[in-house]
Design a protein around this motif. Structure first.
Motif, PDB file in Angstrom:
ATOM      1  N   SER A 114       0.822  -1.205   0.000  1.00 26.14           N
ATOM      2  CA  SER A 114       0.000   0.000   0.000  1.00 26.14           C
ATOM      3  C   SER A 114       0.861   1.262   0.000  1.00 26.14           C
ATOM      4  O   SER A 114       0.620   2.196  -0.769  1.00 26.14           O
ATOM      5  N   PRO A 120      -4.720   3.112  -1.271  1.00 29.00           N
ATOM      6  CA  PRO A 120      -5.235   2.978   0.100  1.00 29.00           C
ATOM      7  C   PRO A 120      -5.825   1.587   0.331  1.00 29.00           C
ATOM      8  O   PRO A 120      -6.562   1.076  -0.510  1.00 29.00           O
ATOM      9  N   SER A 315      -8.896  10.910   3.119  1.00 26.19           N
ATOM     10  CA  SER A 315      -7.853   9.932   3.420  1.00 26.19           C
ATOM     11  C   SER A 315      -8.463   8.876   4.329  1.00 26.19           C
ATOM     12  O   SER A 315      -9.450   9.144   5.032  1.00 26.19           O
ATOM     13  N   SER A 319      -5.430   4.253   8.962  1.00 32.01           N
ATOM     14  CA  SER A 319      -4.351   3.997   8.012  1.00 32.01           C
ATOM     15  C   SER A 319      -4.022   2.517   7.971  1.00 32.01           C
ATOM     16  O   SER A 319      -4.356   1.757   8.893  1.00 32.01           O
TER      17      SER A 319
END
Length: 346
Positions: A114, A120, A315, A319
């Motif tokens: 990634s 993403p 975003s 994460s």
């Protein structure tokens, strides 16, 4: 607005009962265009329902130029290879079902793929996106910072009962614990317990990690037949009690509670495989109580977020590196629970 093309690898119960209904709810933005499944009968039937193409080979979905988002709903031991392939193909986003991987090494491969590709990768931990839980967590003062007790309890009937509420299922669900009598050796029991953590507890462990960040010790662990667990974890000041059992002859119950010296959080999630809106969440403090419930489920909120990420409008809320940290937390608990079983029988 042009709809974003979604390719799905795996046409099983999660795809039929969860992802396709959630995509339909967001049909103005997302369109299933290609579904891969090695079972031709199931794959063709599910693809036909949404007027998508069917392929037996996952790579065909990844290579399809009409596919902008790849949803990986395949067995967990192939997740790493398929996520890497989707990243190499330069897709706009990847949604990978939980667990992200079975090993830390595979999770690291995913994070590197990634990061290096810029694609993403979002993990399908729908409870992290449940809007009522998110609201209650935001209202908790000093979330995860003090002495706290957490209780997670999951009691569910047969998976087939759940999926039948959501869809006319093509193929059949394999209920955890169904089939021949399990091997009762300590090693088999330990492996079954490990798998139950990574297969069922994994739903709530990312939420528990926000309350008890870890590292944690496994203080007690037992496998519950036919499928489930009884596990206690802690870090000295904070304790969590995890319990699960299925299948059973009862109404489904899926709860997460947390207490500290000033607050009590209670979240009642709807069962998996049913789009029934958000959880019902309540927070009680010395100043009174607040409660939340929303029309949109965690699955729908998650897919809306994936669409925003693919469109370059957001975003990832979580994460890929945070998702890997969640998995490491879960693996540590799974391994600790398995080790506890072996030590008790040695």
């Amino acid at each position: 607005m042009n709809r974003i093309g979604v390719g799905i690898i795996g046409a099983g119960a999660a795809t039929q009962a969860i992802h396709l209904p959630a995509l339909a709810a967001l049909g103005d933005r997302l369109q299933p265009v290609h579904i891969a499944d090695p079972d031709q009968g199931v794959g063709e039937q599910v693809a036909a329902r949404v007027r998508a193409r069917w392929s037996a080979d996952a790579q065909a979905v990844i290579d399809d130029q009409a596919v902008d988002i790849v949803a990986i709903c395949s067995p967990d031991w192939v997740h790493a290879d398929q996520v890497e392939a989707a990243c190499r193909a330069g897709k706009k986003a990847v949604l990978c079902e939980k667990p992200l991987a079975k090993t830390e090494a595979d999770a690291t491969r995913i994070a590197e793929a990634s990061t290096n590709s810029g694609v993403p990768v979002i993990v399908g931990t729908m409870h992290r996106y449940d809007p009522a839980f998110v609201a209650a967590r935001s209202a908790w003062q000093g979330f995860g910072s003090r002495r706290v007790f957490v209780r997670s309890a999951i009691y569910l009937p047969d998976n087939n009962e759940m999926t039948s509420l959501a869809t006319n299922q093509a193929g059949s669900t394999i209920t955890p614990g169904a089939g021949p009598a399990p091997d009762e050796t300590p090693e088999a029991t330990a492996e079954a317990l490990r798998n139950s953590v990574l297969g069922l507890a994994i739903h709530n462990l990312p939420l528990i990690r926000t309350l008890i960040p870890g590292p944690v010790d496994v203080l007690e662990a037992r496998l519950m037949r036919p499928y489930g667990y009884s596990i206690t974890i802690g870090d000295g000041l904070r304790i969590a009690r995890l319990a699960a059992l299925m299948p059973g002859r009862w109404d489904p119950s899926w709860t997460l509670e947390a207490w500290d010296d000033r607050q009590h959080l209670e979240v009642r999630f709807p069962p998996s495989y049913v789009l029934a809106g958000s959880s019902a969440a309540a927070l009680t403090t010395q100043n009174g109580s607040r409660s939340w419930r929303f029309r949109e489920s965690g699955y729908e909120t998650q897919w809306r977020h994936v669409a925003d990420v693919a469109a370059g409008q957001a975003s990832p809320d979580v994460s890929v590196h945070e998702a890997v940290a969640d998995l490491r937390y879960a693996i540590a608990i799974a391994d600790g629970a398995a080790r506890t079983v072996l030590e008790r029988t040695s």
